[in-house]
Motif scaffolding. Structure first.
Motif, PDB file in Angstrom:
ATOM      1  N   ILE B 279       0.853  -1.200   0.000  1.00 50.80           N
ATOM      2  CA  ILE B 279       0.000   0.000   0.000  1.00 50.80           C
ATOM      3  C   ILE B 279       0.881   1.240   0.000  1.00 50.80           C
ATOM      4  N   LYS B 280       0.254   2.371  -0.334  1.00 52.13           N
ATOM      5  CA  LYS B 280       0.982   3.642  -0.331  1.00 52.13           C
ATOM      6  C   LYS B 280       0.414   4.514   0.771  1.00 52.13           C
ATOM      7  N   ARG B 281       1.297   5.160   1.498  1.00 51.13           N
ATOM      8  CA  ARG B 281       0.843   6.019   2.589  1.00 51.13           C
ATOM      9  C   ARG B 281       1.198   7.475   2.313  1.00 51.13           C
ATOM     10  N   CYS B 282       0.389   8.356   2.882  1.00 54.52           N
ATOM     11  CA  CYS B 282       0.615   9.798   2.737  1.00 54.52           C
ATOM     12  C   CYS B 282       1.891  10.175   3.484  1.00 54.52           C
ATOM     13  N   PRO B 283       2.812  10.899   2.817  1.00 53.56           N
ATOM     14  CA  PRO B 283       4.091  11.223   3.445  1.00 53.56           C
ATOM     15  C   PRO B 283       4.027  12.426   4.387  1.00 53.56           C
ATOM     16  N   VAL B 284       2.891  13.140   4.428  1.00 56.32           N
ATOM     17  CA  VAL B 284       2.811  14.320   5.287  1.00 56.32           C
ATOM     18  C   VAL B 284       2.976  13.889   6.740  1.00 56.32           C
ATOM     19  N   GLU B 285       3.827  14.600   7.444  1.00 55.29           N
ATOM     20  CA  GLU B 285       4.154  14.233   8.818  1.00 55.29           C
ATOM     21  C   GLU B 285       2.889  14.091   9.665  1.00 55.29           C
ATOM     22  N   VAL B 290      -3.683   5.917   4.189  1.00 57.71           N
ATOM     23  CA  VAL B 290      -3.487   5.116   2.991  1.00 57.71           C
ATOM     24  C   VAL B 290      -4.002   5.903   1.787  1.00 57.71           C
ATOM     25  N   LEU B 291      -3.192   5.918   0.725  1.00 62.49           N
ATOM     26  CA  LEU B 291      -3.577   6.651  -0.475  1.00 62.49           C
ATOM     27  C   LEU B 291      -4.373   5.752  -1.410  1.00 62.49           C
ATOM     28  N   SER B 292      -5.232   6.357  -2.197  1.00 59.52           N
ATOM     29  CA  SER B 292      -5.977   5.590  -3.186  1.00 59.52           C
ATOM     30  C   SER B 292      -5.059   5.312  -4.364  1.00 59.52           C
ATOM     31  N   ARG B 293      -5.567   4.593  -5.336  1.00 55.79           N
ATOM     32  CA  ARG B 293      -4.822   4.267  -6.538  1.00 55.79           C
ATOM     33  C   ARG B 293      -4.193   5.485  -7.208  1.00 55.79           C
ATOM     34  N   GLN B 294      -4.887   6.609  -7.149  1.00 57.33           N
ATOM     35  CA  GLN B 294      -4.369   7.806  -7.809  1.00 57.33           C
ATOM     36  C   GLN B 294      -3.456   8.598  -6.875  1.00 57.33           C
ATOM     37  N   ASN B 295      -2.930   7.947  -5.850  1.00 57.36           N
ATOM     38  CA  ASN B 295      -2.071   8.595  -4.866  1.00 57.36           C
ATOM     39  C   ASN B 295      -2.775   9.752  -4.175  1.00 57.36           C
ATOM     40  N   TYR B 296      -4.066   9.589  -3.956  1.00 53.60           N
ATOM     41  CA  TYR B 296      -4.860  10.668  -3.388  1.00 53.60           C
ATOM     42  C   TYR B 296      -5.087  10.422  -1.899  1.00 53.60           C
ATOM     43  N   CYS B 297      -4.700  11.397  -1.080  1.00 51.73           N
ATOM     44  CA  CYS B 297      -4.942  11.320   0.366  1.00 51.73           C
ATOM     45  C   CYS B 297      -6.234  12.085   0.653  1.00 51.73           C
ATOM     46  N   PRO B 298      -7.118  11.526   1.447  1.00 46.95           N
ATOM     47  CA  PRO B 298      -8.387  12.212   1.715  1.00 46.95           C
ATOM     48  C   PRO B 298      -8.197  13.599   2.338  1.00 46.95           C
ATOM     49  N   VAL B 299      -7.037  13.854   2.943  1.00 47.90           N
ATOM     50  CA  VAL B 299      -6.807  15.157   3.568  1.00 47.90           C
ATOM     51  C   VAL B 299      -5.830  16.007   2.763  1.00 47.90           C
ATOM     52  N   HIS B 300      -4.710  15.373   2.322  1.00 48.06           N
ATOM     53  CA  HIS B 300      -3.649  16.160   1.702  1.00 48.06           C
ATOM     54  C   HIS B 300      -3.609  16.042   0.171  1.00 48.06           C
ATOM     55  N   GLN B 303      -0.420  13.037  -3.588  1.00 47.39           N
ATOM     56  CA  GLN B 303       0.889  12.942  -2.946  1.00 47.39           C
ATOM     57  C   GLN B 303       1.790  12.016  -3.764  1.00 47.39           C
ATOM     58  N   PRO B 304       2.513  12.584  -4.763  1.00 47.56           N
ATOM     59  CA  PRO B 304       3.363  11.706  -5.579  1.00 47.56           C
ATOM     60  C   PRO B 304       4.539  11.147  -4.786  1.00 47.56           C
ATOM     61  N   GLY B 305       4.903  11.783  -3.693  1.00 36.67           N
ATOM     62  CA  GLY B 305       6.042  11.304  -2.909  1.00 36.67           C
ATOM     63  C   GLY B 305       5.639  10.332  -1.821  1.00 36.67           C
ATOM     64  N   PHE B 306       4.703   9.456  -2.168  1.00 41.44           N
ATOM     65  CA  PHE B 306       4.163   8.514  -1.188  1.00 41.44           C
ATOM     66  C   PHE B 306       5.227   7.586  -0.588  1.00 41.44           C
ATOM     67  N   TYR B 308       5.837   3.572   0.694  1.00 43.19           N
ATOM     68  CA  TYR B 308       5.264   2.227   0.611  1.00 43.19           C
ATOM     69  C   TYR B 308       5.137   1.609   1.998  1.00 43.19           C
ATOM     70  N   ASP B 309       4.168   0.723   2.147  1.00 42.54           N
ATOM     71  CA  ASP B 309       4.049  -0.068   3.366  1.00 42.54           C
ATOM     72  C   ASP B 309       3.430  -1.407   2.966  1.00 42.54           C
ATOM     73  N   LEU B 310       3.547  -2.354   3.874  1.00 39.87           N
ATOM     74  CA  LEU B 310       3.050  -3.699   3.592  1.00 39.87           C
ATOM     75  C   LEU B 310       2.183  -4.109   4.769  1.00 39.87           C
ATOM     76  N   ARG B 311       1.016  -4.661   4.496  1.00 46.94           N
ATOM     77  CA  ARG B 311       0.180  -5.095   5.610  1.00 46.94           C
ATOM     78  C   ARG B 311      -0.848  -6.112   5.128  1.00 46.94           C
ATOM     79  N   ILE B 312      -1.452  -6.804   6.093  1.00 47.90           N
ATOM     80  CA  ILE B 312      -2.536  -7.733   5.781  1.00 47.90           C
ATOM     81  C   ILE B 312      -3.698  -7.427   6.701  1.00 47.90           C
ATOM     82  N   LYS B 313      -4.839  -7.150   6.114  1.00 46.40           N
ATOM     83  CA  LYS B 313      -6.066  -7.004   6.886  1.00 46.40           C
ATOM     84  C   LYS B 313      -6.915  -8.223   6.554  1.00 46.40           C
ATOM     85  N   GLY B 314      -7.428  -8.874   7.565  1.00 47.60           N
ATOM     86  CA  GLY B 314      -8.222 -10.049   7.226  1.00 47.60           C
ATOM     87  C   GLY B 314      -9.039 -10.553   8.383  1.00 47.60           C
TER      88      GLY B 314
END
Lengths: 196, 407
Positions: B279-285, B290-300, B303-306, B308-314
């Protein structure tokens, strides 16, 4: 008898997901009673297992032996999954696109883990057929299959031991005239195949 | 709303002075005041009593003073007279509230609110007062003493030293509580107004704490033991949290034993939720969303400078209950056998991108038996360690015996 929402609850987290029951093909095949809890169209439906537990979802592991693509406009897959006690009929249609793609990628024979919802159908000659509509189908190894057989044996024995002590258990005894000895035998035979 | 209790109380009050008043009529008046004119129930009760007092030319009926009692004996909906010390003043969010905070006596502690309309003298922290005719009400399980215009407040001198009783965390109830606990976790703040949040533990259990931004509020130091007197215990969705803005915070020497709070759960992984994998995360401090496919943060926003992170939700399911689990990067890498770098490479060199990582994750662990250990927060388990459960042939014999041997 709807479960009341947790105190002060108005978040999705208060929604309780239906657990996936472990049931052998030999028992699921005998299920006839299906019902809906509540009047709403979206209320969950259940199949009543002969050993006395309602079941909205199942988790099963077995050998995918056959798969068949059907339909033109609305493609769907039917497949057979074998466990030590019999055959599960599984299917996945366009409303289960992920499961359908998963089945498409698996070449039988293969061990598969299936999560899905059981449904009871009437065949034209009046017999009942239980089929599982898949949420997911994953290829797994023999170790996972063997572990499932143990898990399923334990769950089935737990149900047999408490048969008649719960409302669902009483209903099962009444509707199916469940003979616990028959299902103990089924469990015994399933386990015996493991030790071979 | 049912007014019969209040009406009965009023009619008994009048009867004690030798007059008759019909509870049904009183209830009608109360209903009219509350429902038609939006008068608070406490005020409505006063109004009706005053009216009856005038009718029968009675003195001393006007306000039901309420008996004088200890703070631990207060019941919601009653009038009360108490003598108590202001042990904490908290800033009030609403202009309708002049002051709010915590009162304590030797029996316990309670929150209080002074309405702006009450025209009450400004209460001072650490001073004792006598409050006549205050109203007790209840919100989310915790009592609150309302100081309104009818409350008579008098400063009194007392030199009693109050020593609040320490409550084990597992025994906290909504209201006010004092605990001696260790800060075992510090969490990212989830709100602009939040100063610090984390987890406190003692030997009996763990509880979340929050300190809201306010002048002079200091952060707790993780790993340190504190005595926290007069914290506000709030309940939300069946879970408690301690608001420490009201609390007197005393750092303690040494260490205390705490429970780990970890639980284990074994079952089959029956579902891997969207948002698992790479997944991609917002880099703003401080954001980390989590960013959407278009690297879009609901607040910021974009964010092209995202990062990366790895996780499993289940969902892990043992056939009886299903648990929501969240497996974070390190545990996920080890469980799936794919490092984040490998996942990045896979996503960057594959037409399906991060979906390919999701599909690989699904192939490798969906439908497998796992045992997860971690802490449960808001009914989701944050997994600290996770293992695949293997088939154990030694379990067969016991199950064969349970099945009863060959029939």
């Amino acid at each position: 008898m709807m479960a009341s929402p947790a105190k002060g609850g108005f978040f999705r987290r208060d929604f309780e997901r239906e657990p996936a029951r472990r049931v052998f093909a030999g028992e699921l095949r005998e299920s006839r009673i299906h019902f809906r809890e509540g009047d709403d169209e979206k209320s969950p439906t259940y199949v009543l297992l002969p050993t006395g537990e309602r079941c909205n979802r199942v988790f099963l592991v077995g050998t995918l032996t056959e798969k068949k693509k059907q339909g033109d406009q609305n493609l769907f897959y039917r497949a057979r999954v074998i466990d030590p006690s019999g055959t599960f009929f599984i299917m996945a249609g366009s409303y289960q696109p992920e499961a359908m793609q998963q089945i498409a990628r698996i070449e039988p024979p293969a061990f598969v883990a299936v999560v899905g919802k059981p449904n009871v159908y009437e065949t034209p000659d009046g017999a009942a057929l239980v089929s599982v509509r898949c949420e997911s189908v994953t290829a797994v190894d023999k170790d996972t299959r063997d572990r499932w057989v143990l898990d399923c044996a334990k769950a089935t024995l737990d149900r047999i031991d408490s048969l008649g002590t719960t409302p669902d258990g009483q209903r099962a005894v009444q509707e199916y005239q469940t003979d616990p000895a028959l299902f103990r035998k089924l469990v015994y035979e399933a386990l015996s195949q493991l030790s071979l | 709303m049912d007014y019969s209790d209040t009406a009965t109380r009023i009619s008994l009050n009048v009867k004690a002075k030798g007059h008759e008043a019909d509870p049904v009529k009183i209830a009608g008046k109360l209903r009219r005041l509350v429902e038609e004119f939006g008068v608070p129930p406490g005020e409505a009760e006063r109004t009706v009593l005053n009216e009856l007092a005038r009718e029968f030319s009675l003195n001393g009926l006007g306000t039901p003073g309420g008996e004088e009692k200890g703070l631990n004996a207060l019941l919601p909906g009653e009038w009360a007279t108490v003598e108590a010390k202001v042990v904490s003043l908290t800033s009030s969010p609403s202009p309708a509230i002049a002051q709010s905070g915590i009162l304590a006596d030797s029996t316990g502690a309670v929150r209080f609110v002074v309405w702006a309309k009450a025209n009450a003298p400004l209460l001072e922290d650490g001073k004792w007062y006598r409050f006549e005719s205050a109203v007790v009400d209840e919100y989310r399980g915790s009592l609150n003493l309302k100081i309104h215009s009818g409350t008579v407040i008098r400063g009194i001198s007392r030199d009693t030293v109050l020593i609040p009783a320490i409550t084990p965390i597992a025994d906290l109830t909504p209201g006010i509580g004092s605990v001696k606990a260790k800060v075992i976790q510090e969490w990212d703040v989830t709100h602009d107004r939040m100063h610090q949040s984390g987890l406190l533990a003692d030997q009996s259990g763990t509880v979340k704490f929050v300190i809201w931004k306010e002048e002079g509020k200091e952060r707790l130091v993780p790993g340190t033991v504190y005595s926290l007197y007069y914290a506000m215990v709030d309940e939300f969705s069946g879970r408690y949290s301690l608001n420490l803005n009201s609390a007197t915070v005393v750092p303690e020497e040494g260490d205390i034993a705490v429970i780990s709070g970890d639980t284990s759960f074994a079952g089959a992984l029956v579902h891997i939720a969207p948002g698992s994998g790479l997944i991609k995360r917002c880099p703003v401090e401080g954001c980390n969303r989590v960013l959407s496919r278009q690297n879009y943060c609901p607040v910021h926003e974009i964010q092209p400078g995202f990062l990366y992170d790895l996780r499993i939700k289940g969902w892990l399911d043992d056939g009886k209950v299903t648990k929501d689990i969240l497996i974070q990067r390190e545990v996920a890498e080890q469980l799936v056998g794919m490092s984040m770098d490998q996942a990045k490479e896979l996503a960057e060199n594959n037409p399906l991108g991060t979906d390919e990582v999701f599909l690989r994750f699904r192939e490798r662990i969906l439908g497998r038996y796992l045992v997860c250990t971690g802490r449960e927060i808001d009914s989701r388990m944050l997994v600290k360690s996770c293992e695949v459960l293997r088939f154990n042939p030694e379990e067969i014999a016991a199950l064969l015996n349970r099945a009863g041997g060959s029939p």
